[in-house]
Design a protein around this motif. Structure first.
Motif: not given
Length: 328
Positions: A262-271
């Protein structure tokens, strides 16, 4: 025929019908129907629509993305001129990509460690049989039901780095309880650990899922083993270490790999948290901006392929372990 004769005939028929069949005069058996086609064919026909859709919209697009990574496609007009591994070599020389990989490693360590420890602690509390266990399970799992976009909006306020009258969120809470010296700029600080602050909301959101995994593993331990250990004079700590802990190894392994994936593909939270902040930039954000803002589709496809290989490297051992466990 008289009633007496009818009764005798009936008894004669019943007697002969109850007698076992004599050798050589067995009743003919019906031949079993021959099965048309292999047994797996109906199941294959049933799942074939899903297999076709997955093949086209998942693996087909993955293959197309890998193809683009070997081209020089820049701009809106597709270009499929083969350039070999030039895009991958250029990506390794990219200073921003190396910084993003470092940020991703820090994010993964903080996120996985926080989610695992918090989830394990909550599972330990529930396993001891506290009152209102059903309510607490719902409370712990609730953050997981919230989308990462909503989580980022809430935590963007909690991680506010204002000063004085503009202080809000966690910094204001620390100031109100006399711990103002712990004030931090969080994800907007100049430290390389700024990305670690972003891992806090991610760990908070997924800790309930880890709790459910650990709680299921703890409840799966045979209570007879615990009672036997207590009768032998073992303390609760010794029971956990020698009885419960070995049974949690598969759960721990699964939870660890799932969290890393999950950490490798996390995008929406950071965005949604702070999309323009390079201090929390990761390869997934770099891929988005370089593709859709810059128009460098070849570089974006290259970053996506590298992330795909990273996910495969993490998920591969989990799949291998699962298949090996099922064969035993």
């Amino acid at each position: 025929m008289s009633a007496l004769d009818q009764q005798g005939a009936a008894s004669h028929v019943a007697r002969h019908s109850s007698e076992p069949a004599r050798p050589g005069f067995a009743a003919p058996r019906r031949k079993p129907r021959k099965q048309r086609g292999p047994r797996w064919l109906p199941g294959l026909v049933l799942v074939s629509p899903s297999l076709i859709l997955i093949g086209v919209f998942v693996y087909g697009f993955l293959g197309w993305n890998v193809r683009v990574s070997f081209t020089n496609w820049r701009g809106l007009s597709p270009k499929y001129h083969f350039v070999g591994f030039d895009n991958y070599a250029a990506l390794l020389r990219d200073e921003r990509f190396r910084t993003d990989v470092r940020n991703l490693i820090i994010f993964t360590v903080v996120f996985v460690a926080g989610a695992m420890l918090l989830g394990f602690f909550m599972a330990m509390l529930l396993d001891r049989g506290v009152r209102g266990e059903g309510f607490l399970r719902g409370v712990y799992l609730f953050p997981m039901a919230i989308s990462f976009i909503a989580t980022a909006i809430v935590w963007r306020w909690l991680l506010d780095n204002g000063e004085g009258q503009d202080t809000a969120g966690i910094n204001k809470l620390l100031a109100d309880v006399g711990l103002g010296f712990l004030r931090s700029d969080w994800h907007k600080s100049d430290s390389i650990w700024a990305i670690g602050a972003v891992a806090l909301p991610a760990g908070w959101a997924l800790s309930g899922y880890v709790m459910a995994l650990f709680l299921a593993g703890m409840r799966g331990v045979n209570e007879t083993l615990r009672e036997s250990a207590r009768m032998d004079g073992a303390s609760e700590t010794q029971i956990f270490w020698h009885v419960v802990r070995p049974a949690l190894r598969p759960v721990t392994f699964s939870a660890l790999l799932i969290m890393v994936h999950i950490s490798l593909k996390t995008f929406d939270l950071l965005y949604a948290l702070d999309q323009g902040n390079l201090r929390i930039d990761t390869p997934s954000l770099y891929m988005w901006f370089t593709t859709f803002d810059g128009g460098f589709y070849d570089r974006g496809a290259t970053i996506a392929t590298v992330l795909l290989l990273g996910v495969a490297f993490v998920v591969g051992p989990y799949v291998w372990y699962s298949l090996r466990t099922e064969r035993r």
